[in-house]
Write a protein that holds these residues in place. Sequence first.
Motif, short mmCIF file in Angstrom:
data_model
loop_
_atom_site.label_atom_id
_atom_site.label_comp_id
_atom_site.label_asym_id
_atom_site.label_seq_id
_atom_site.Cartn_x
_atom_site.Cartn_y
_atom_site.Cartn_z
N UNK A 176 5.36 1.07 0.05
CA UNK A 176 3.93 0.81 0.24
C UNK A 176 3.51 -0.53 -0.36
N UNK A 177 4.27 -1.02 -1.36
CA UNK A 177 3.94 -2.29 -1.99
C UNK A 177 4.23 -3.48 -1.09
N UNK A 178 5.04 -3.30 -0.06
CA UNK A 178 5.37 -4.41 0.84
C UNK A 178 4.82 -4.17 2.24
N UNK A 179 3.79 -3.33 2.36
CA UNK A 179 3.12 -3.17 3.65
C UNK A 179 2.41 -4.47 4.01
N UNK A 180 2.20 -4.77 5.29
CA UNK A 180 1.52 -6.02 5.67
C UNK A 180 0.17 -6.21 5.00
N UNK A 181 -0.61 -5.13 4.89
CA UNK A 181 -1.94 -5.26 4.28
C UNK A 181 -1.83 -5.62 2.79
N UNK A 182 -0.89 -4.99 2.11
CA UNK A 182 -0.75 -5.26 0.68
C UNK A 182 -0.20 -6.67 0.44
N UNK A 183 0.76 -7.09 1.27
CA UNK A 183 1.29 -8.45 1.14
C UNK A 183 0.18 -9.47 1.35
N UNK A 184 -0.69 -9.20 2.34
CA UNK A 184 -1.80 -10.13 2.60
C UNK A 184 -2.66 -10.30 1.35
N UNK A 185 -3.01 -9.18 0.71
CA UNK A 185 -3.91 -9.28 -0.44
C UNK A 185 -3.20 -9.83 -1.67
N UNK A 186 -1.90 -9.58 -1.80
CA UNK A 186 -1.16 -10.22 -2.88
C UNK A 186 -1.20 -11.74 -2.73
N UNK A 187 -1.05 -12.20 -1.49
CA UNK A 187 -1.09 -13.64 -1.22
C UNK A 187 -2.47 -14.21 -1.51
N UNK A 188 -3.52 -13.51 -1.07
CA UNK A 188 -4.89 -13.99 -1.29
C UNK A 188 -5.21 -14.05 -2.78
N UNK A 189 -4.85 -12.99 -3.51
CA UNK A 189 -5.15 -12.95 -4.94
C UNK A 189 -4.45 -14.07 -5.70
N UNK A 190 -3.15 -14.31 -5.39
CA UNK A 190 -2.46 -15.40 -6.09
C UNK A 190 -3.01 -16.75 -5.66
N UNK A 191 -3.36 -16.90 -4.38
CA UNK A 191 -3.94 -18.16 -3.91
C UNK A 191 -5.26 -18.45 -4.62
N UNK A 192 -6.04 -17.39 -4.89
CA UNK A 192 -7.31 -17.58 -5.59
C UNK A 192 -7.05 -18.06 -7.02
N UNK A 193 -6.02 -17.53 -7.67
CA UNK A 193 -5.65 -18.00 -9.00
C UNK A 193 -5.30 -19.48 -8.96
N UNK A 194 -4.52 -19.88 -7.95
CA UNK A 194 -4.12 -21.28 -7.82
C UNK A 194 -5.34 -22.17 -7.61
N UNK A 195 -6.27 -21.72 -6.77
CA UNK A 195 -7.48 -22.51 -6.51
C UNK A 195 -8.31 -22.68 -7.77
N UNK A 196 -8.44 -21.61 -8.56
CA UNK A 196 -9.22 -21.71 -9.80
C UNK A 196 -8.56 -22.66 -10.79
#
Length: 300
Positions: A176-196
């Motif tokens: 369940x940790x590598x479902x498409x929906x979860x991968x999408x939000x993992x990417x968004x959350x880390x990208x937000x950290x990078x942007x900040x």
Amino acid sequence: MAFSQARYIDPVGNPTAFCGEWLDGKPVKDIEIRSFFEDFAQGNVVYGGGSTALVRKEVIEKAGGFDPAITHGEDWDLWWRISTLGPFAYIPEPLIYYRVFGWKKLLQRQSTERALQEHLYVIEKNLGHLPPEAKQRLYPLAQCHMTVLAALGSYQLEEFERAQKFLKKVGEIDPSWTSPERILWLAVDRAKIIERDTGSYEEAIAFIRNMFQHLPSEIQMPASSLQKAIGWLYISGAFEQHARGNLKKVRQYLLQGIPRVPQALSNRGVVSMIIQALLGKSFTHSLRNVMGKKVNQPYA
């Protein structure tokens, strides 16, 4: 043991972001006094790199002190063991300044195979003695959490083979940790950290592209995932600017985000932001009073 929040500052003492956050420590209404044992299954929850911890010497000795075999997560391991001796007190106030000289070195250390193995050792050490039911519940969560962090750090460092290896391991533990929906939000959350941290949406978007282009073959993302992730990245930025009252930035980010994620228009918080960005806060406040209900719902 007692611990508090910490505020990040740069080398000359100005407030700064570190790992995407300006403040280390979750907000709560009052002092929390409770068992924090299960919280440690998701990493070190003693904030400020351990600098906020206040604990008696005899308690450290009773818990066995620092483990000299560990070079990654040695403080996490000690606090976790101390948590078995009684409740902690968490003070939701920044009582220390944590000076930051950049987090890339930290990222490099946390994303190695050795670091992950030591983190997994800490997990086994602290959860291995639990009754079967508790271990079955907490052990996979802890393993997935630490392995995902190593994978995301590897993607950010562009160590793609290592990142793929870590993500495969996560999928083996809990698919369940590598479902498409979860991968999408993992990417968004880390990208937000990078942007900040960097102030650059370009760098954050480059991370999302790199991650999606180098996923393990076992993870198949829908064709729309890349644009959807970028869209939510901008929309999350719009929410942050909205909280600061910067309606110009809100409009700018919504124009970047909404075309990529049109389904976001079903979110009341997004609709409220659009109304305020176009018509202003005073109009929205009047409209709310006339309608007799809330227009501005929090983003979920």
